[in-house]
Design an enzyme around this catalytic site. Structure first.
Site, short mmCIF file in Angstrom:
data_model
loop_
_atom_site.label_atom_id
_atom_site.label_comp_id
_atom_site.label_asym_id
_atom_site.label_seq_id
_atom_site.Cartn_x
_atom_site.Cartn_y
_atom_site.Cartn_z
N HIS A 48 -9.27 -4.79 -10.80
CA HIS A 48 -8.09 -4.36 -10.03
C HIS A 48 -8.14 -4.85 -8.58
O HIS A 48 -7.24 -5.57 -8.14
CB HIS A 48 -7.94 -2.84 -10.14
N HIS A 72 -10.66 -2.26 -1.16
CA HIS A 72 -9.74 -1.16 -0.84
C HIS A 72 -10.03 0.15 -1.56
O HIS A 72 -9.68 1.21 -1.08
CB HIS A 72 -8.28 -1.58 -1.01
N GLU A 76 -12.94 5.20 -1.48
CA GLU A 76 -12.30 6.28 -2.20
C GLU A 76 -13.04 6.60 -3.51
O GLU A 76 -13.26 7.76 -3.83
CB GLU A 76 -10.86 5.87 -2.50
N ASP A 77 -13.44 5.58 -4.22
CA ASP A 77 -13.90 5.78 -5.60
C ASP A 77 -15.37 5.52 -5.85
O ASP A 77 -15.84 5.68 -6.97
CB ASP A 77 -13.09 4.90 -6.56
N ASP A 139 -1.56 -3.28 -4.02
CA ASP A 139 -2.25 -2.30 -4.86
C ASP A 139 -1.25 -1.66 -5.82
O ASP A 139 -1.47 -1.58 -7.03
CB ASP A 139 -2.87 -1.25 -3.92
N ASP A 260 29.40 -9.65 -12.68
CA ASP A 260 28.52 -10.59 -11.98
C ASP A 260 27.07 -10.37 -12.39
O ASP A 260 26.30 -9.75 -11.68
CB ASP A 260 28.66 -10.45 -10.46
MN MN Z 1 -6.25 0.47 -5.83
#
Ligand code: MN
Length: 697
Positions: A48, A72, A76-77, A139, A260
């Site tokens: 990712h 990124h 966080e993870d 992201d 259109d």
């Molecule tokens: Mn992400």
């Protein structure tokens, strides 16, 4: 998934000076940190961030942004920390990763705490460095592309809804139309699967029936323009299902009535050719007069430049045409990021230049109308978001101070606050916080909340906690006095009073701790006699009766029906005076509140028990409140004062509450003996021709 060398080569292609080693380190770092984590697709998680980095290379963004995209999700993870990132990749990358991490935190807030509007505002506010926002958009785009792997339908719906409401408009806001369209399409497929399927099917049918009509029209246009000596590229496409669906919804029409569904793009060599091409098209086909827009001479604020027009092709088919130069086209599809990349060669200030441009645009969006047009974003900002040093997010009302923040983190932290560092600098506690501030609260072991804080805190939580703490402190002080009085009362009991007698007394008085009793004594909420009775039942027999005791203790009112030792307050709303029929409401930690029986406040206290109360025999003197409306002419106020004097009543306060010519209304607090006294005064007032109206407040 992009391989390591592929990614680095892509960057080197547009930036030969890029720090190859740093990019390699970032790639390896994210692979190592995410380790064996997997995505819903079953792919390794690190695919990712690598894909997001790939998206960033399409925008030809600088090496810091590419590294940020790779890193990124690590803070966080995974176990990675911002400090670690800074040590490995420098301050710039650390700051950017921190920014993206903060944005992710907001996404995780419960929905009711972060309305879409707020989130969008915050995303903008946080995106001081627009590169943070660009990584975030990349992201989100990648997450949307892989959304179908997520099993829970509710989760897919939520993410799609958020993308439609927040990220697609944001992409539009910064001119990234390519991102906007793809996000909308993917979200639409998720949110309106049936509409999506129907429209897609109809488009396919048309394609099958007409067989390449788009190409035929494009070729026609190209011929017409070539005949006029214009070297141009013409491309055509069907509009994507979401924009057709939007038209159907906006105009309340069926698919067949959306005329259109095709759009064409004419790419010219220069600006002059754009206008020439427009002229040729307008003379070859009929055009719709109201549809012509010139965004070249007046670009949109996000930098979008193009000519727009609508032609009628054949009998009734409407087609949209956009005419622009190649450079405009790149800028239009990928916003100023592409603009910068395109012009990189002749810009000495490089990245800083276009970032500044984009920040200006985001800032300039304080023009309400323009904003509403593009993102339906309200301009008022009523919330701010601030972080603890560890990165926990707290949402507060705008105007909140460091003290509000402390109490929002934890009540205990609030009560121990002695100072604050905001973004690393010592700041006064009253400092109002800004979006994205990192607030460190300095604690003192023996610190106490200060009364003066009530002057600047704005959150209910802080306010209540400060009041409670101040009350508690006062209580300690009163209890200290009470303890001295207790020591004296004990000497009057005809027995030796030890710890056990005190414990028994507390039980009889339904109190928990020594301090409760000492406080009651100090605050004169219990009589000496009641204390003695509790310590040794029967010890006061033959003493003067209770009302005398009350009078001696300085309290002039006694109320029957209360448990001995329980304190009471006369309600501020109805100001009961002796003679009024009264009831009591039990208040949490406040003893009993005494109300007149017809007080409208009683209705709100319906849940608490009503105590049947009555005035003690010798109760005298309470404050009654009157509302008196006088005629607005000289002498009327003196006449009212005269009535008070005749009735021997002390005026505690007099306040003009309303001036409504020819009347003036006053609120008067009178120290009256009892209800009869108050009633006499009311009658006298009503009898006076200075008074238009008089009643109890
Ligand atoms: Mn992400």
């Amino acid at each position: 998934m992009l391989r390591q060398y592929e990614l680095v080569e892509r960057v080197l292609e547009y930036d030969p000076d890029a720090d190859e080693a740093m990019l390699n380190r970032a790639y390896v770092y994210t692979v190592q940190k995410h380790g064996t984590q997997t995505r819903a697709s079953g792919d390794p998680y690190f695919s990712h961030p690598v894909e997001v980095a790939g998206l960033m290379t399409d925008l030809k963004l600088d090496q810091e942004t590419i590294a940020t995209a790779l890193l990124h999700d690590t803070v966080e993870d995974t176990l990675a920390t911002i400090d670690d990132i800074e040590a490995n990749f420098g301050k710039d990358v650390a700051r950017l990763v921190d920014g993206v991490t903060k944005l992710s935190k907001i996404e995780q807030m419960p929905e009711n705490e972060r309305a879409a509007e707020n989130l969008r505002k915050f995303l903008l506010a946080m995106s001081e460095d627009i590169r943070v926002l660009l990584v975030k958009l990349g992201d989100r785009l990648h997450n949307m592309r892989t959304l179908h792997f997520i099993k829970k339908p509710e989760k897919r719906q939520r993410i799609a809804r958020e993308t439609m409401d927040i990220y697609a408009p944001l992409a539009e806001r910064v001119g990234m139309y390519e991102y906007m369209r793809e996000m909308q399409l993917l979200a639409f497929e998720q949110l309106e699967p049936e509409a999506y399927a129907t429209i897609t099917k109809r488009l396919q049918q048309i394609r099958d029936e007409d067989g390449g009509q788009v190409d035929a029209i494009a070729l026609d246009m190209k011929h017409a323009l070539a005949n006029a000596g214009l070297q141009v590229e013409v491309s055509g496409r069907e509009k994507h299902p979401y924009s057709i669906w939007k038209k159907m919804a906006e105009r309340h029409v069926s698919f067949e009535q959306v005329t259109d569904i095709m759009a064409f793009r004419v790419i010219c060599e220069d600006v002059a050719d754009c206008y020439r091409a427009m002229g040729v098209l307008h003379t070859t086909w009929q055009f719709l007069p109201g549809k012509f827009k010139d965004y070249i001479s007046t670009p949109k604020t996000n930098g979008y430049k193009s000519l727009h027009t609508s032609l009628i092709y054949g009998k009734s088919m409407r087609v949209e045409v956009q005419i622009r130069t190649r450079e405009m086209h790149k800028t239009n599809e990928f916003g100023l990021a592409a603009h910068w990349a395109y012009k990189q060669g002749d810009r000495p200030d490089g990245a800083v230049g276009w970032l500044r441009d984009l920040i200006e645009i985001v800032d300039a969006s304080h023009d309400a109308e323009e904003l509403l047009e593009h993102t339906r974003m309200a301009i008022y900002q009523d919330r701010i978001f601030a972080f603890t040093p560890k990165g926990a997010l707290h949402q507060l009302p705008k105007g909140s101070t460091a003290v509000d923040f402390a109490f929002s983190v934890h009540t205990e932290l609030g009560t121990q606050t002695v100072g604050a560092k905001i973004n690393g600098r010592h700041m006064p506690l009253r400092t109002q916080l800004n979006n994205g501030d990192v607030v460190e609260i300095l604690k003192g072991k023996n610190a106490e909340p200060q009364m003066s804080w009530l002057g600047f805190v704005i959150t209910g939580k802080a306010r209540a906690a400060i009041r409670r703490a101040v009350r508690l402190k006062e209580r300690h002080e009163v209890a200290e006095i009470g303890q001295k009085l207790y020591d004296e009362i004990v000497t009057r009991v005809p027995a030796k009073i030890g710890k056990k007698a005190l414990r028994d007394a507390l039980k009889r008085l339904d109190m928990e701790e020594d301090e409760d009793l000492f406080y009651a004594i100090g605050a004169a909420k219990i009589t000496d006699r009641a204390v003695m009775e509790a310590l040794m039942p029967g010890s006061t027999e033959g003493m003067a009766d209770e009302d005398d005791e009350w009078l001696r203790s300085g309290k002039s009112l006694s109320i029957r029906g209360l448990t001995p030792g329980v304190g009471y307050d006369l309600a501020e709303c109805c100001h009961p005076v002796p003679g009024d029929r009264i009831v009591g409401l039990r208040k949490q930690d406040k003893g009993v509140e005494v109300h007149a029986i017809d007080c409208h406040q009683l209705a709100t206290g319906i849940d608490s028990d009503w105590l049947d109360l009555s005035w003690g025999r010798r109760s005298r003197g309470a404050v009654g409140r009157l509302r008196v409306t006088l005629y607005d002419r000289p002498g009327t106020l003196a006449e009212m004062a005269g009535i008070f004097a005749q009735n021997v009543v002390n005026v505690k306060s007099l306040e003009q509450t309303q001036l409504d010519h020819p009347f003036t209304t006053y609120e008067v607090d009178l120290e009256v003996q009892d209800l009869a006294h108050l009633t006499r005064i009311l009658s006298a007032l009503r009898a006076s021709d200075a008074v238009a109206q008089a009643e109890r407040a």
